[in-house]
Design a protein around this motif. Structure first.
Motif, mmCIF file in Angstrom:
data_model
loop_
_atom_site.group_PDB
_atom_site.id
_atom_site.type_symbol
_atom_site.label_atom_id
_atom_site.label_comp_id
_atom_site.label_asym_id
_atom_site.label_seq_id
_atom_site.Cartn_x
_atom_site.Cartn_y
_atom_site.Cartn_z
ATOM 1 N N LEU A 32 0.839 -1.195 0.000
ATOM 2 C CA LEU A 32 0.000 0.000 0.000
ATOM 3 C C LEU A 32 0.875 1.245 0.000
ATOM 4 O O LEU A 32 2.001 1.242 0.512
ATOM 5 N N SER A 33 0.320 2.325 -0.542
ATOM 6 C CA SER A 33 0.987 3.623 -0.456
ATOM 7 C C SER A 33 0.585 4.314 0.836
ATOM 8 O O SER A 33 -0.366 3.908 1.507
ATOM 9 N N ARG A 34 1.283 5.377 1.169
ATOM 10 C CA ARG A 34 0.929 6.146 2.363
ATOM 11 C C ARG A 34 -0.481 6.721 2.235
ATOM 12 O O ARG A 34 -1.236 6.770 3.208
ATOM 13 N N ASP A 68 2.224 4.635 -10.431
ATOM 14 C CA ASP A 68 1.874 5.955 -10.961
ATOM 15 C C ASP A 68 0.615 6.478 -10.289
ATOM 16 O O ASP A 68 -0.317 5.731 -9.981
ATOM 17 N N SER A 69 0.590 7.784 -10.051
ATOM 18 C CA SER A 69 -0.602 8.429 -9.502
ATOM 19 C C SER A 69 -1.234 9.285 -10.588
ATOM 20 O O SER A 69 -0.678 9.463 -11.666
ATOM 21 N N GLY A 71 -1.591 12.083 -12.367
ATOM 22 C CA GLY A 71 -1.027 13.381 -12.694
ATOM 23 C C GLY A 71 0.052 13.873 -11.758
ATOM 24 O O GLY A 71 0.704 14.863 -12.052
ATOM 25 N N GLY A 72 0.267 13.215 -10.632
ATOM 26 C CA GLY A 72 1.275 13.674 -9.694
ATOM 27 C C GLY A 72 2.506 12.776 -9.706
ATOM 28 O O GLY A 72 2.747 12.013 -10.647
ATOM 29 N N ARG A 73 3.306 12.917 -8.641
ATOM 30 C CA ARG A 73 4.495 12.073 -8.537
ATOM 31 C C ARG A 73 4.102 10.638 -8.262
ATOM 32 O O ARG A 73 3.058 10.370 -7.652
ATOM 33 N N PRO A 74 4.912 9.674 -8.707
ATOM 34 C CA PRO A 74 4.614 8.274 -8.398
ATOM 35 C C PRO A 74 4.542 8.054 -6.884
ATOM 36 O O PRO A 74 5.254 8.693 -6.110
#
Length: 404
Positions: A32-34, A68-69, A71-74
């Motif tokens: 999971l991401s933060r 990848d997110s 439009g933002g940073r990965p």
């Protein structure tokens, strides 16, 4: 009547709770991401970042790539570090002691099977086999840091003492006996309970809060999970499904009573009936049941039909008592015979269960295989580790793992 005293939560309590929430989310929903952690745990982004930094610093959590997110940073993905520590699971069975070493995410690293004579359960012999298997497996796996040793045993466990009437144990101090050969934290529980926890964590019951996991081996037991929590009874003795009575003045059971379900569906009883109608039955129980499952003779079909009938009666009783969403049949004997008799078991359960509870219950086979008692035993030290937010606590004796 006493007055309840409510202790005010400290900053340390809140931090420990936050660590536990994040760690459990990563353990069961990895990776999971933060940002995803914040959504799952309900914590703020700042709190998640603080907790994740601590867990990474402690070596419990590691980065697991990026995604990848929009439009933002990965986004950096996180997971529990499998190499942070090892755990051990032990199954004290009817014919062997199985010892397995796992990494923290419960990937098997080493195993040892130490045979025992059927129906001979000297506590000294069992303790020696557990310790011997522990030494062998830890050497083979190269495991250094070990969280603890979970042990699934027959019967009831109370503060390190084992009460297993069917094998002649009454207050056997197994924990103290094992202490002579290891200083690792020990976690003892009934084998049906450890099987149940394994299935609810990783198997057919994953995601359900109400299930009964039925263990059918030489002995017969059940693990009852209600609202996500294992039901233990007043002293840990709940779930002795095999010693519910299905026939007044029926067949003798190993526990000394007559007509117990175990006498009709446990491996010992089933093999005995098979031998009464078939001459060339293998001596070893597992081989005998495998032969029965493969035998399409009329005599074998009769034995299987009777086994299915009594199993269905027993499961119908479980459905009426507990209204589970799942009834999961496991244990080595249950898995050997299950594919052959499960449809008949369902049909018989339908005849004995009340209609609406039966409609709400799914009856299926355990997904994790015959070694899931040992796997479930290994979850006992892991469960405590997760509940403590990755802080080590040395706990011996019967463990109440909480949420399954």
């Amino acid at each position: 009547m006493g007055v309840a005293v409510h202790r005010k939560l400290t900053v340390r309590d809140l931090r420990a709770g936050n660590r536990a929430r994040v760690l459990r989310a990563l353990y069961f929903d990895r990776p999971l991401s933060r940002q995803e952690l914040a959504g799952i745990t309900g914590l703020s982004q700042a709190s998640v970042s603080t907790v994740v930094a601590e867990l990474i610093n402690d070596g419990i959590v590691v980065e697991a790539g990026q995604v990848d997110s929009d439009g933002g940073r990965p986004r950096v993905l996180l997971r529990v570090n499998p190499a942070h520590a090892a755990v051990v699971g032990v199954d004290v069975g009817e014919t062997h002691v199985l010892v397995e070493v796992f990494d923290l995410t419960l990937r098997r690293l080493a195993e040892a099977t130490l045979p025992m004579e059927p129906d001979v359960h000297s506590a000294d012999d069992v303790a020696r086999r557990v310790l011997d298997g522990l030494d062998r497996c830890l050497a083979d796996s190269g495991a250094g840091d070990v969280l603890g040793v979970g042990i699934g045993v027959p019967g009831q466990v109370e503060q390190g003492l084992v009460y297993a009437q069917t094998v002649g144990w009454h207050g056997v101090p197994l924990e103290r006996m094992l202490r002579a050969g290891t200083d690792l934290p020990l976690f003892l529980d009934n084998g049906a309970n450890t099987l149940g926890q394994a299935e609810v964590w990783f198997g057919a019951g994953r995601g359900t809060g109400d299930a009964v996991v039925a263990l059918i081996g030489s002995g017969v037991g059940a693990s009852v999970i209600a609202d996500g929590v294992l039901y233990r009874g007043s002293s840990g003795g709940a779930g002795e499904w095999g010693h519910t009575t299905v026939a007044l003045d029926g067949r003798p059971c190993r526990c000394g009573a007559l007509g117990c379900l175990e006498a009709y569906i446990g491996a010992t009883g089933v093999v005995s009936r098979y031998r009464a109608v078939e001459a060339a039955v293998p001596v070893e129980q597992e081989a005998a049941l495998a032969a029965l499952a493969a035998d399409d003779s009329p005599a074998a079909r009769d034995v299987l039909a009777e086994t299915a009938r009594y199993t269905g009666v027993g499961i119908g009783n479980l459905i009426n008592l507990f209204n589970p969403s799942w009834v999961i049949v496991g244990g080595w004997a249950g898995l050997l015979l299950g594919p052959r008799i499960l449809d008949d078991v369902r049909a018989e359960a339908a005849r004995h269960a009340l209609r609406r509870p039966f409609e709400q219950a799914t009856i299926t086979l355990c997904e994790l295989g015959p070694e899931s008692v040992a796997l479930g035993a290994a979850t006992l030290p892991v469960a405590e580790f997760l509940a403590a937010g990755g802080v080590r606590r040395r706990t011996a004796g019967l463990v109440h793992p909480g949420k399954a």
